[in-house]
Design an enzyme around this catalytic site. Structure first.
Site, PDB file in Angstrom:
ATOM      1  N   GLY A 118      70.119   5.919 -80.034  1.00  0.00           N
ATOM      2  CA  GLY A 118      69.010   5.710 -79.112  1.00  0.00           C
ATOM      3  C   GLY A 118      69.499   5.864 -77.689  1.00  0.00           C
ATOM      4  N   CYS A 119      68.939   5.105 -76.800  1.00  0.00           N
ATOM      5  CA  CYS A 119      69.303   5.167 -75.386  1.00  0.00           C
ATOM      6  C   CYS A 119      70.789   4.860 -75.200  1.00  0.00           C
ATOM      7  CB  CYS A 119      68.459   4.165 -74.609  1.00  0.00           C
ATOM      8  SG  CYS A 119      68.928   4.026 -72.876  1.00  0.00           S
ATOM      9  N   PHE A 120      71.478   5.711 -74.460  1.00  0.00           N
ATOM     10  CA  PHE A 120      72.916   5.493 -74.299  1.00  0.00           C
ATOM     11  C   PHE A 120      73.244   4.279 -73.461  1.00  0.00           C
ATOM     12  CE2 PHE A 120      72.885   9.628 -71.518  1.00  0.00           C
ATOM     13  CZ  PHE A 120      72.178   9.014 -70.489  1.00  0.00           C
TER      14      PHE A 120
END
Length: 175
Positions: free
Chosen positions: A11-13
């Site tokens: 997902g979002c880093f």
């Protein structure tokens, strides 16, 4: 010290980076992009979903302190590997669950951990396993984002709970 590399997309880093910065044995964490067809993409291009890249973190770790297997156990705890191209409200192929293995040994370990985790999750795991590809470092302002912006809305309501869950679940793995 021997160092190995792991490249993971959960997902979002910002979320993934924030957790792995706390892990004993991880010597560096960098946010970036990989898995697509556009060389050196920008964040805006990746967010548009047309580059094929995933948001990932590139970890350097000391296998004498933490194994790749243990890094993957953490990985499967801090994101939902059962949602295709989605983590919470983040939707698109750039948010896919993916392990970019660096060697045949990492591939075998990843397959083993996926099989182990199948008993943990109620839905099938959709995490992609793929050989390492060209990696591009994300823009400077994405690096160490959570530490620099802990009160920003997304950080406070999405990243912080993931970090807290990690710290509670893996207190023995904290720096």
């Amino acid at each position: 010290m021997t160092s190995e590399t792991a490249v993971l997309g959960g997902g979002c880093f910002w979320c993934t980076e924030a957790v792995y910065l706390e892990v004993k044995g991880v010597t560096s964490v960098e946010s970036g992009y990989t898995g697509g067809h556009v060389p050196d993409p920008s964040y805006e291009q990746v967010c548009a979903g047309e580059t094929g890249h995933a948001e990932v973190v590139k970890l350097a770790f000391d296998p004498a302190v933490i194994s790749f297997h243990d890094l993957l156990e953490i990985f499967f705890t801090i994101h939902d590997p059962t949602t295709l191209n989605r983590q919470g409200n983040d939707v698109g192929t750039q948010y896919r669950s993916v392990i970019y293995y660096q060697s045949p040994q990492q591939e075998a370990t990843a397959r083993q951990v996926v099989a182990e985790m199948a008993n943990v999750w109620d839905a099938p795991i959709v995490t992609e396993l793929a050989p390492a590809q060209s990696y591009y470092r994300a823009e400077d302002y994405h690096q160490d984002y959570f530490r620099q912006h802990p009160l920003q809305g997304y950080c406070a309501f999405v990243v912080a709970p993931k970090v807290a869950k990690f710290k509670k679940t893996y207190s023995n793995r904290l720096r």
